[in-house]
Design a protein around this motif. Structure first.
Motif, mmCIF file in Angstrom:
data_model
loop_
_atom_site.group_PDB
_atom_site.id
_atom_site.type_symbol
_atom_site.label_atom_id
_atom_site.label_comp_id
_atom_site.label_asym_id
_atom_site.label_seq_id
_atom_site.Cartn_x
_atom_site.Cartn_y
_atom_site.Cartn_z
ATOM 1 N N ALA A 33 -28.794 -20.248 4.128
ATOM 2 C CA ALA A 33 -28.915 -19.026 3.018
ATOM 3 C C ALA A 33 -30.188 -18.946 1.911
ATOM 4 C CB ALA A 33 -28.021 -18.767 1.968
ATOM 5 N N LEU A 34 -30.191 -20.314 1.432
ATOM 6 C CA LEU A 34 -31.704 -20.839 0.782
ATOM 7 C C LEU A 34 -32.865 -20.953 1.481
ATOM 8 C CD1 LEU A 34 -29.818 -23.331 -1.855
ATOM 9 C CD2 LEU A 34 -30.350 -20.675 -2.047
ATOM 10 N N THR A 35 -32.804 -21.627 2.251
ATOM 11 C CA THR A 35 -33.765 -21.534 3.470
ATOM 12 C C THR A 35 -34.636 -20.332 3.602
ATOM 13 O OG1 THR A 35 -32.981 -23.461 4.156
ATOM 14 C CG2 THR A 35 -34.938 -22.719 5.533
ATOM 15 N N ASP A 36 -33.792 -19.384 3.745
ATOM 16 C CA ASP A 36 -33.908 -18.256 4.135
ATOM 17 C C ASP A 36 -34.167 -17.082 3.535
ATOM 18 O OD1 ASP A 36 -32.720 -18.451 6.798
ATOM 19 O OD2 ASP A 36 -31.004 -16.677 6.139
ATOM 20 N N CYS A 37 -34.295 -17.470 1.236
ATOM 21 C CA CYS A 37 -34.863 -17.111 0.839
ATOM 22 C C CYS A 37 -35.883 -17.927 0.268
ATOM 23 C CB CYS A 37 -33.424 -16.419 -0.677
ATOM 24 S SG CYS A 37 -32.963 -18.318 -0.718
ATOM 25 N N GLY A 38 -36.070 -19.158 0.070
ATOM 26 C CA GLY A 38 -37.145 -19.775 -0.121
ATOM 27 C C GLY A 38 -38.843 -19.217 -0.556
ATOM 28 N N PRO A 39 -38.695 -18.769 0.568
ATOM 29 C CA PRO A 39 -39.517 -18.905 0.677
ATOM 30 C C PRO A 39 -40.361 -16.990 -0.192
ATOM 31 C CG PRO A 39 -39.478 -18.562 2.910
ATOM 32 C CD PRO A 39 -38.314 -18.440 2.248
ATOM 33 N N ASP A 40 -39.545 -16.333 -0.236
ATOM 34 C CA ASP A 40 -39.994 -15.390 -1.413
ATOM 35 C C ASP A 40 -39.904 -15.258 -2.777
ATOM 36 O OD1 ASP A 40 -39.304 -14.358 1.808
ATOM 37 O OD2 ASP A 40 -37.728 -13.735 1.163
ATOM 38 N N PHE A 41 -39.149 -16.683 -2.781
ATOM 39 C CA PHE A 41 -39.481 -16.675 -4.184
ATOM 40 C C PHE A 41 -41.304 -17.072 -5.018
ATOM 41 C CE2 PHE A 41 -38.937 -19.566 -7.951
ATOM 42 C CZ PHE A 41 -38.692 -19.340 -8.353
ATOM 43 N N ASP A 42 -41.252 -16.230 -6.428
ATOM 44 C CA ASP A 42 -41.897 -15.805 -6.313
ATOM 45 C C ASP A 42 -43.065 -16.792 -7.328
ATOM 46 O OD1 ASP A 42 -42.975 -13.282 -5.270
ATOM 47 O OD2 ASP A 42 -42.012 -11.828 -7.029
ATOM 48 N N GLY A 43 -42.597 -16.977 -8.093
ATOM 49 C CA GLY A 43 -42.884 -18.333 -9.358
ATOM 50 C C GLY A 43 -43.688 -20.090 -8.651
ATOM 51 N N ALA A 44 -42.883 -20.000 -7.276
ATOM 52 C CA ALA A 44 -43.645 -21.647 -6.541
ATOM 53 C C ALA A 44 -43.144 -21.406 -5.926
ATOM 54 C CB ALA A 44 -43.291 -22.870 -7.268
ATOM 55 N N THR A 45 -43.403 -22.145 -5.149
ATOM 56 C CA THR A 45 -42.998 -23.163 -4.010
ATOM 57 C C THR A 45 -42.386 -23.546 -3.786
ATOM 58 O OG1 THR A 45 -45.439 -23.457 -3.263
ATOM 59 C CG2 THR A 45 -43.980 -23.933 -1.479
ATOM 60 N N GLU A 182 -19.656 -18.967 9.544
ATOM 61 C CA GLU A 182 -20.400 -17.813 10.140
ATOM 62 C C GLU A 182 -21.418 -18.203 10.583
ATOM 63 O OE1 GLU A 182 -20.924 -13.932 7.316
ATOM 64 O OE2 GLU A 182 -18.781 -14.951 7.210
ATOM 65 N N ALA A 183 -22.172 -18.920 10.093
ATOM 66 C CA ALA A 183 -23.230 -19.584 10.245
ATOM 67 C C ALA A 183 -23.147 -20.755 11.748
ATOM 68 C CB ALA A 183 -23.861 -20.455 9.841
ATOM 69 N N ALA A 234 -25.380 -13.843 -0.444
ATOM 70 C CA ALA A 234 -24.579 -12.404 -0.199
ATOM 71 C C ALA A 234 -24.384 -11.903 2.126
ATOM 72 C CB ALA A 234 -24.847 -11.266 -0.676
ATOM 73 N N ALA A 235 -25.779 -11.924 2.175
ATOM 74 C CA ALA A 235 -26.121 -12.370 3.143
ATOM 75 C C ALA A 235 -25.084 -13.167 4.144
ATOM 76 C CB ALA A 235 -26.846 -12.057 3.989
ATOM 77 N N ALA A 236 -25.145 -14.229 3.823
ATOM 78 C CA ALA A 236 -24.526 -15.697 4.446
ATOM 79 C C ALA A 236 -22.738 -15.654 4.627
ATOM 80 C CB ALA A 236 -25.302 -16.693 4.111
ATOM 81 N N GLY A 237 -22.699 -14.235 3.332
ATOM 82 C CA GLY A 237 -21.066 -14.285 3.601
ATOM 83 C C GLY A 237 -20.355 -15.234 2.212
ATOM 84 N N PHE A 238 -21.198 -16.211 0.632
ATOM 85 C CA PHE A 238 -20.691 -16.097 0.249
ATOM 86 C C PHE A 238 -20.429 -14.804 -0.898
ATOM 87 C CE2 PHE A 238 -23.428 -19.494 1.342
ATOM 88 C CZ PHE A 238 -22.430 -20.523 1.066
ATOM 89 N N GLY A 239 -19.499 -15.461 -1.861
ATOM 90 C CA GLY A 239 -18.945 -13.781 -2.985
ATOM 91 C C GLY A 239 -19.536 -14.092 -4.427
ATOM 92 N N THR A 240 -19.479 -13.479 -5.110
ATOM 93 C CA THR A 240 -19.988 -13.632 -6.451
ATOM 94 C C THR A 240 -18.678 -13.753 -7.336
ATOM 95 O OG1 THR A 240 -19.876 -11.547 -6.709
ATOM 96 C CG2 THR A 240 -22.034 -11.972 -6.029
ATOM 97 N N PRO A 241 -19.292 -14.741 -8.174
ATOM 98 C CA PRO A 241 -18.098 -15.273 -9.217
ATOM 99 C C PRO A 241 -17.666 -13.893 -10.070
ATOM 100 C CG PRO A 241 -20.404 -15.666 -9.560
ATOM 101 C CD PRO A 241 -20.360 -15.294 -8.929
#
Lengths: 241, 264
Positions: A33-45, A182-183, A234-241
């Motif tokens: 999940a985090l590998t997927d969203c990492g590149p979209d983070f604006d603040g830094a690499t 799921e993965a 969420a896409a990877a199947g995690f829920g929200t607390p």
């Protein structure tokens, strides 16, 4: 000497070229999940270090300073916070403990795991997946928990180790998170647990004290609850607390 | 010229500092008594005992099969010999994780020989036998490589003389070649033991980690890293001590080899 130092910097891919680099230590179960969203983070690499939550926490205690620390439980971040090593932890995701088996396995529940000869792989006691598993086994009626523990053939240092043993057919069943199954869709199948027995699996994260990039770190933390990484989780199947 | 000499000295100082400081640091934080004290728990003792047993078993396999193989490679020339030697040496430079994956792909339950292994009734993955296989895979090239060199450096006329006197080649191997190559074989054995004791990645991936069954000392160190740093240090200290002893024995073996040549 200077040349050696220069080589180290080179090996670290550049150094001070003005680009901000955010180092995130995160539990293995969030790898995809985090590998997927990492590149979209604006603040830094974003640079990730994935391992068992406990190993990553031990690194922080030994003075390794990532900017963000994200664990598969709330206990370890709380401890780090209490010791002044992490900001107040923020809960950002939930997961579910399940039995994972090979896709074609005949195992259909906890009772099958108590049968002598069933090879079970679980997390070692110090890693969250291992403590959730032991928490569950302790709740089982009678000596079912004991029988399952007696079938354990490997205490793996993180969830990837458990999944690997299952996919390779070395173990018949293992306790992992629903998102891990799921993965590995197509190769592994999840067998759900009775809801009353399921441990509460909550992920928490914080900014490491002394982080080099505290500002982007806080932004990343917010993004785990709302934003690109929250969506990826969420896409990877995690829920929200 | 003096600048050149000075920089040589500085380079040596940097090398020494860089290589010895981390090793010394293991012993700085805790007294020997504390180190020994934190070894006194069943998990640590199980790991030491398992490492010892698995290494001994791997070593036996390596010596029994590796010695004649090395002798053959050292004393014959044939087409493709260089290729064969390269293949034998390959695991020397393989990353442990590759060794683990390779073993799974070959003799794991889903591996190409997995069916055959299962049919033979042997269980490797998640079993001590799997640890022995992993150790043998990574350690045998260290011994075989050294053994080839040792056999190759034995004076050919010794073997020829024994043949002229009517001894069979097998007798010559045991009575002439092995005794003459012994220092080199001993050094190879020590290197193999060192590599086997330190094996981590292939063991974890292929054999898993379970106290007393597959959790060798390096795996126990990793397991304790997060929960019991003291005990991880203590186990590390034991490995440092054993490794130093092994290295010393290699030096002594090679020293006696030098002595053996000297009196001529």
């Amino acid at each position: 000497m200077a040349a050696a130092a220069a080589l180290l910097v080179l090996a670290g891919c550049g150094g001070d070229d003005g680009e901000q680099r955010l180092v995130v230590s995160a539990a293995s179960s969030m790898t995809q999940a985090l590998t997927d969203c990492g590149p979209d983070f604006d603040g830094a690499t974003v640079r990730y270090s994935f391992a068992g939550s406990d190993e990553l926490a031990a690194q922080v205690r030994q003075g390794v300073k990532p900017d963000v620390y994200a664990a598969a439980n709330t206990a370890i971040p709380e401890e780090l916070h209490a010791d002044g090593l992490l900001s107040a932890p923020v809960e950002f995701a939930t997961n579910e403990l399940v039995i994972a088996v090979a896709d074609l396995s005949s195992i259909s529940g906890l009772a099958d795991l108590t049968r002598p000869g069933t090879k079970v792989a679980i997390g070692s006691e110090s890693v969250p997946i291992g403590s959730y598993t032991r928490e569950l086994l302790a709740r089982l009626p009678g000596d079912a928990g004991e029988s399952i523990l007696a079938n354990v053939r490997s205490n793996e240092p993180d969830v990837r180790g458990i999944v690997g043993k299952l996919v390779q057919g070395a173990a018949d069943a293992g306790f992992v998170y629903a998102t891990d199954v799921e993965a590995a869709a197509g190769r592994l199948r999840a067998v759900g647990l009775p809801p009353a027995l399921e441990p509460d699996v909550t992920y928490a994260a914080g900014v490491v004290e002394g982080a080099k990039q505290p500002e982007p770190a806080r932004e990343f933390l917010d993004g785990l609850r709302e934003g690109g990484c929250a969506d990826a989780l969420a896409a990877a199947g995690f829920g929200t607390p | 010229m003096t600048v050149f000499r000075l920089s040589l000295g500085v380079a040596l100082a940097v090398v020494l500092l860089f290589l010895t400081l981390p090793v010394l640091a293991i012993f700085v934080d805790s007294s020997p008594a504390e180190l020994i004290g934190s070894l006194d728990e069943p998990g640590a003792l199980d790991a030491l005992w398992l490492s010892l047993r698995a290494t001994a078993a791997a070593l036996a396999l390596i010596l029994i099969v590796g010695t004649p193989a090395a002798y053959l490679l050292a004393t014959r020339s044939f087409r493709g010999k260089a290729l064969v030697i390269t293949l034998v040496e390959l695991p020397l430079v393989l990353p442990p994780a590759v060794a683990g994956i390779a073993l799974l792909a070959a003799v794991g339950p889903e591996g190409i020989l997995g069916g055959a292994v299962e049919a033979s009734g042997i269980e490797l993955t998640l079993q001590t036998a799997g640890v022995v296989v992993a150790l043998t895979f990574v350690a045998s090239p260290f011994y075989i490589r050294q053994a080839i060199a040792a056999f190759a450096s034995v004076d050919r006329t010794l073997m020829d003389a024994s043949r002229t006197l009517g001894a069979s080649e097998a007798r010559g191997l045991f009575r002439v070649m092995i005794p003459a190559a012994l220092p080199g074989l001993a050094a190879g054995t020590a290197l193999g033991i060192g590599r086997a004791l330190g094996e981590f990645g292939a063991t974890l991936m292929f054999a898993g980690s379970f106290q007393g069954i597959t959790q060798t000392v390096p795996l126990a160190i990793y397991d304790r890293f997060s929960t019991d740093f003291e005990s991880a240090l203590a186990l590390s200290a034991v490995l440092v001590a054993v490794s130093a002893a092994i290295l010393l024995s290699v030096k002594l073996a090679q020293g006696s080899e030098a002595l053996g040549v000297a009196p001529r």
